[in-house]
Design a protein around this motif. Structure first.
Motif, mmCIF file in Angstrom:
data_model
loop_
_atom_site.group_PDB
_atom_site.id
_atom_site.type_symbol
_atom_site.label_atom_id
_atom_site.label_comp_id
_atom_site.label_asym_id
_atom_site.label_seq_id
_atom_site.Cartn_x
_atom_site.Cartn_y
_atom_site.Cartn_z
ATOM 1 N N ASP A 66 0.644 -0.835 0.013
ATOM 2 C CA ASP A 66 0.171 -0.176 0.207
ATOM 3 C C ASP A 66 0.787 1.323 -0.243
ATOM 4 O O ASP A 66 0.518 1.989 0.508
ATOM 5 C CB ASP A 66 -0.997 -0.043 0.934
ATOM 6 N N SER A 67 2.216 0.819 -0.276
ATOM 7 C CA SER A 67 2.731 2.283 -0.848
ATOM 8 C C SER A 67 2.907 2.975 -1.914
ATOM 9 O O SER A 67 2.289 1.992 -3.139
ATOM 10 C CB SER A 67 4.695 2.025 -0.461
ATOM 11 N N ASP A 68 3.599 4.354 -2.552
ATOM 12 C CA ASP A 68 3.200 4.688 -3.720
ATOM 13 C C ASP A 68 3.332 4.204 -4.215
ATOM 14 O O ASP A 68 4.617 3.455 -4.192
ATOM 15 C CB ASP A 68 3.242 6.480 -3.094
ATOM 16 N N LYS A 69 3.759 3.969 -5.703
ATOM 17 C CA LYS A 69 3.895 3.398 -6.736
ATOM 18 C C LYS A 69 4.521 4.074 -7.584
ATOM 19 O O LYS A 69 4.020 4.402 -8.803
ATOM 20 C CB LYS A 69 3.088 2.551 -7.171
ATOM 21 N N PRO A 70 5.471 5.067 -7.666
ATOM 22 C CA PRO A 70 5.818 6.398 -8.543
ATOM 23 C C PRO A 70 6.314 5.633 -9.875
ATOM 24 O O PRO A 70 6.754 4.923 -9.827
ATOM 25 C CB PRO A 70 6.754 6.950 -8.075
ATOM 26 N N ALA A 71 5.953 6.299 -11.262
ATOM 27 C CA ALA A 71 6.710 6.285 -12.166
ATOM 28 C C ALA A 71 7.637 6.006 -12.068
ATOM 29 O O ALA A 71 8.070 6.726 -11.325
ATOM 30 C CB ALA A 71 6.086 7.719 -13.267
ATOM 31 N N ASP A 72 8.241 4.996 -13.222
ATOM 32 C CA ASP A 72 10.005 5.141 -13.120
ATOM 33 C C ASP A 72 10.495 5.783 -13.582
ATOM 34 O O ASP A 72 10.200 6.126 -15.170
ATOM 35 C CB ASP A 72 10.069 3.288 -13.514
ATOM 36 N N THR A 73 11.378 6.853 -13.219
ATOM 37 C CA THR A 73 12.516 8.116 -13.996
ATOM 38 C C THR A 73 14.839 7.360 -14.020
ATOM 39 O O THR A 73 14.638 8.090 -14.985
ATOM 40 C CB THR A 73 13.028 8.952 -13.386
ATOM 41 N N GLY A 74 14.381 6.183 -13.749
ATOM 42 C CA GLY A 74 15.380 5.649 -13.958
ATOM 43 C C GLY A 74 16.235 5.341 -12.779
ATOM 44 O O GLY A 74 17.248 3.981 -11.690
ATOM 45 N N LEU A 75 15.891 6.231 -11.645
ATOM 46 C CA LEU A 75 16.519 5.764 -10.753
ATOM 47 C C LEU A 75 15.638 5.739 -8.898
ATOM 48 O O LEU A 75 16.022 5.767 -8.108
ATOM 49 C CB LEU A 75 17.356 7.399 -9.734
ATOM 50 N N THR A 76 14.197 5.778 -9.761
ATOM 51 C CA THR A 76 13.123 5.922 -8.687
ATOM 52 C C THR A 76 13.063 4.404 -7.741
ATOM 53 O O THR A 76 12.839 4.265 -6.742
ATOM 54 C CB THR A 76 11.785 5.851 -9.554
ATOM 55 N N TYR A 77 13.206 3.551 -8.693
ATOM 56 C CA TYR A 77 13.715 2.369 -7.970
ATOM 57 C C TYR A 77 14.755 1.445 -7.690
ATOM 58 O O TYR A 77 15.387 0.708 -7.509
ATOM 59 C CB TYR A 77 12.353 1.018 -8.663
ATOM 60 N N ALA A 78 16.165 2.692 -7.464
ATOM 61 C CA ALA A 78 17.328 2.134 -7.298
ATOM 62 C C ALA A 78 17.827 1.546 -5.505
ATOM 63 O O ALA A 78 17.013 2.446 -5.492
ATOM 64 C CB ALA A 78 18.143 2.866 -7.488
ATOM 65 N N LYS A 79 17.476 0.470 -5.954
ATOM 66 C CA LYS A 79 18.229 0.391 -4.411
ATOM 67 C C LYS A 79 18.762 1.845 -3.075
ATOM 68 O O LYS A 79 18.440 1.124 -2.152
ATOM 69 C CB LYS A 79 19.065 -1.192 -4.126
ATOM 70 N N ARG A 80 19.761 2.266 -3.981
ATOM 71 C CA ARG A 80 19.968 3.437 -3.479
ATOM 72 C C ARG A 80 18.643 4.908 -2.548
ATOM 73 O O ARG A 80 18.579 4.635 -1.929
ATOM 74 C CB ARG A 80 21.592 4.256 -3.954
ATOM 75 N N THR A 81 18.495 4.336 -3.396
ATOM 76 C CA THR A 81 16.684 5.560 -3.183
ATOM 77 C C THR A 81 15.152 4.662 -2.213
ATOM 78 O O THR A 81 15.836 5.292 -1.475
ATOM 79 C CB THR A 81 16.196 5.289 -4.641
ATOM 80 N N MET A 82 15.776 3.493 -2.562
ATOM 81 C CA MET A 82 14.505 2.978 -1.796
ATOM 82 C C MET A 82 15.935 2.228 0.528
ATOM 83 O O MET A 82 14.468 2.401 0.673
ATOM 84 C CB MET A 82 14.325 1.429 -2.088
ATOM 85 N N GLY A 83 16.604 2.208 -0.426
ATOM 86 C CA GLY A 83 17.262 2.954 1.023
ATOM 87 C C GLY A 83 17.629 3.986 1.939
ATOM 88 O O GLY A 83 17.075 4.048 2.349
ATOM 89 N N ASN A 84 17.584 4.941 0.886
ATOM 90 C CA ASN A 84 16.584 6.265 1.898
ATOM 91 C C ASN A 84 15.562 6.278 2.098
ATOM 92 O O ASN A 84 15.261 6.652 3.053
ATOM 93 C CB ASN A 84 17.348 6.717 0.061
ATOM 94 N N ASP A 85 14.563 5.525 1.870
ATOM 95 C CA ASP A 85 13.486 6.096 2.010
ATOM 96 C C ASP A 85 13.318 5.080 3.608
ATOM 97 O O ASP A 85 12.699 5.947 4.372
ATOM 98 C CB ASP A 85 12.759 4.643 0.988
ATOM 99 N N VAL A 86 13.851 4.461 3.423
ATOM 100 C CA VAL A 86 14.424 3.816 4.638
ATOM 101 C C VAL A 86 14.516 4.348 6.422
ATOM 102 O O VAL A 86 14.185 4.257 6.921
ATOM 103 C CB VAL A 86 14.552 1.997 4.868
ATOM 104 N N GLU A 216 25.568 -0.935 -11.433
ATOM 105 C CA GLU A 216 25.954 0.136 -11.796
ATOM 106 C C GLU A 216 26.837 1.642 -9.783
ATOM 107 O O GLU A 216 27.560 1.156 -9.326
ATOM 108 C CB GLU A 216 25.552 1.593 -11.932
ATOM 109 N N HIS A 217 25.991 0.510 -9.426
ATOM 110 C CA HIS A 217 26.445 1.289 -8.004
ATOM 111 C C HIS A 217 26.908 0.556 -7.324
ATOM 112 O O HIS A 217 27.963 1.097 -6.216
ATOM 113 C CB HIS A 217 24.744 1.644 -7.234
ATOM 114 N N ASP A 218 26.686 -0.694 -7.008
ATOM 115 C CA ASP A 218 27.319 -1.802 -6.083
ATOM 116 C C ASP A 218 29.397 -2.074 -6.696
ATOM 117 O O ASP A 218 29.274 -2.747 -6.097
ATOM 118 C CB ASP A 218 26.750 -2.794 -6.327
ATOM 119 N N THR A 219 28.804 -1.972 -8.395
ATOM 120 C CA THR A 219 30.136 -2.259 -8.945
ATOM 121 C C THR A 219 31.247 -0.778 -8.562
ATOM 122 O O THR A 219 32.739 -0.915 -8.656
ATOM 123 C CB THR A 219 30.446 -2.107 -10.453
ATOM 124 N N ALA A 220 30.499 0.390 -8.313
ATOM 125 C CA ALA A 220 31.641 1.270 -7.508
ATOM 126 C C ALA A 220 31.629 1.265 -6.102
ATOM 127 O O ALA A 220 32.802 1.625 -6.017
ATOM 128 C CB ALA A 220 30.762 2.108 -7.899
#
Length: 285
Positions: A66-86, A216-220
């Motif tokens: 029941d969380s929001d489901k925003p449209a994907d812009t490339g980073l919307t569902y990156a684990k980094r973005t989702m981690g920031n949510d946490v 990309e993020h994890d490789t960096a």
């Protein structure tokens, strides 16, 4: 499905995304992140066990439940973005530091959160998943058939959404049935199917991120290691697929407790006592 003891609220994070959050208990905070194809409800057994000693925080990941489901812009569902949510959810609830555990997709979010926010995550647990880079590295040849959905949802937008959207209950139900050693209660299975049916596009976007921006993020950060104690619970599928899961994890987590659990993939529901005990042991380290 007895979750009447949960308190619910909606927390708005960056970008105006609303996160559905369930909480229960009192004490030091533990954040629990669900996997695919599930919601925060997968934790209800474990949460009831931990609630006497801890404030248990269970968000629906963005794009799920029941969380929001925003449209994907490339980073919307990156684990980094989702981690920031946490981190933002925990802070909104009054907790600058917290223990963090994730299952499946939630474990990948927890992984990224632990790397990005070591001053906020005091302890880290992962249930039945490999880090993203290791997952792609070990899946090859005929053994990769078990992860066909990873390749399907990695495709450019359009095909996966159309195919899954045509028969969502068959698709998501396949994993609920295949990955469990015992049937889900009918009401629990129905709720997971409802939530997934309403989130096809965002679930695909989450998986697509794991084949693109997450790599990309994890490789960096491929030389990074976790500063906090880490516990990993896994089935013994590493042996069947020809790799050493513990060795894979130890490269990232020097302070590692790796345990093999005799149950199916959905271990928080199939073996909740084992999971709760492992989390308690982790929090003592």
């Amino acid at each position: 499905m007895n979750h009447s003891a949960f308190d619910y609220q909606r927390v708005q994070v960056s970008g105006g995304v609303g996160i559905n959050v369930a909480t229960t208990g009192e004490g030091s905070p533990v954040v629990l992140l669900h996997g695919f194809p599930q919601t925060h409800l997968m934790w209800w057994h474990v949460a009831a066990d931990l609630a006497s000693e801890h404030t248990v925080i269970m968000p629906d990941l963005r794009g799920y439940g029941d969380s929001d489901k925003p449209a994907d812009t490339g980073l919307t569902y990156a684990k980094r973005t989702m981690g920031n949510d946490v981190v933002e959810v925990a802070r909104a609830l009054g907790h600058d530091t917290f223990a963090l555990a994730g299952h499946d997709r939630g474990a990948l979010v927890a992984f990224r959160t632990g790397l990005d926010h070591p001053d906020h995550v005091t302890h880290l647990a992962s249930l039945d998943v490999l880090p993203t880079l290791d997952m792609w590295d070990v899946m090859h040849g005929t053994s990769a058939a078990v992860g066909f959905h990873l390749y399907l949802m990695a495709q450019p937008p359009g095909l996966a959404e159309e195919l899954i959207g045509a028969r969502p209950d068959a698709f998501f139900g396949h994993f609920l049935d295949l990955w469990s050693t015992k049937p889900f209660p009918a009401d629990v299975r129905a709720e997971y199917l409802r939530a997934s049916r309403e989130a096809v596009t965002s679930i695909v976007a989450d998986y697509r991120a794991s084949a693109t921006v997450d790599v990309e993020h994890d490789t960096a950060d491929s030389d990074a290691t976790f500063r906090m104690p880490v516990t990993v619970l896994q089935q013994d599928w590493g042996a069947a697929l020809g790799f050493d899961a513990e060795a894979r994890w130890r490269r990232w987590a020097p302070n590692l407790d790796h345990r093999t659990v005799s149950c199916g993939h959905f271990m928080a529901e199939e073996a909740p006592d084992v999971v709760a005990d492992a989390l308690r042991d982790l929090l003592k380290r």
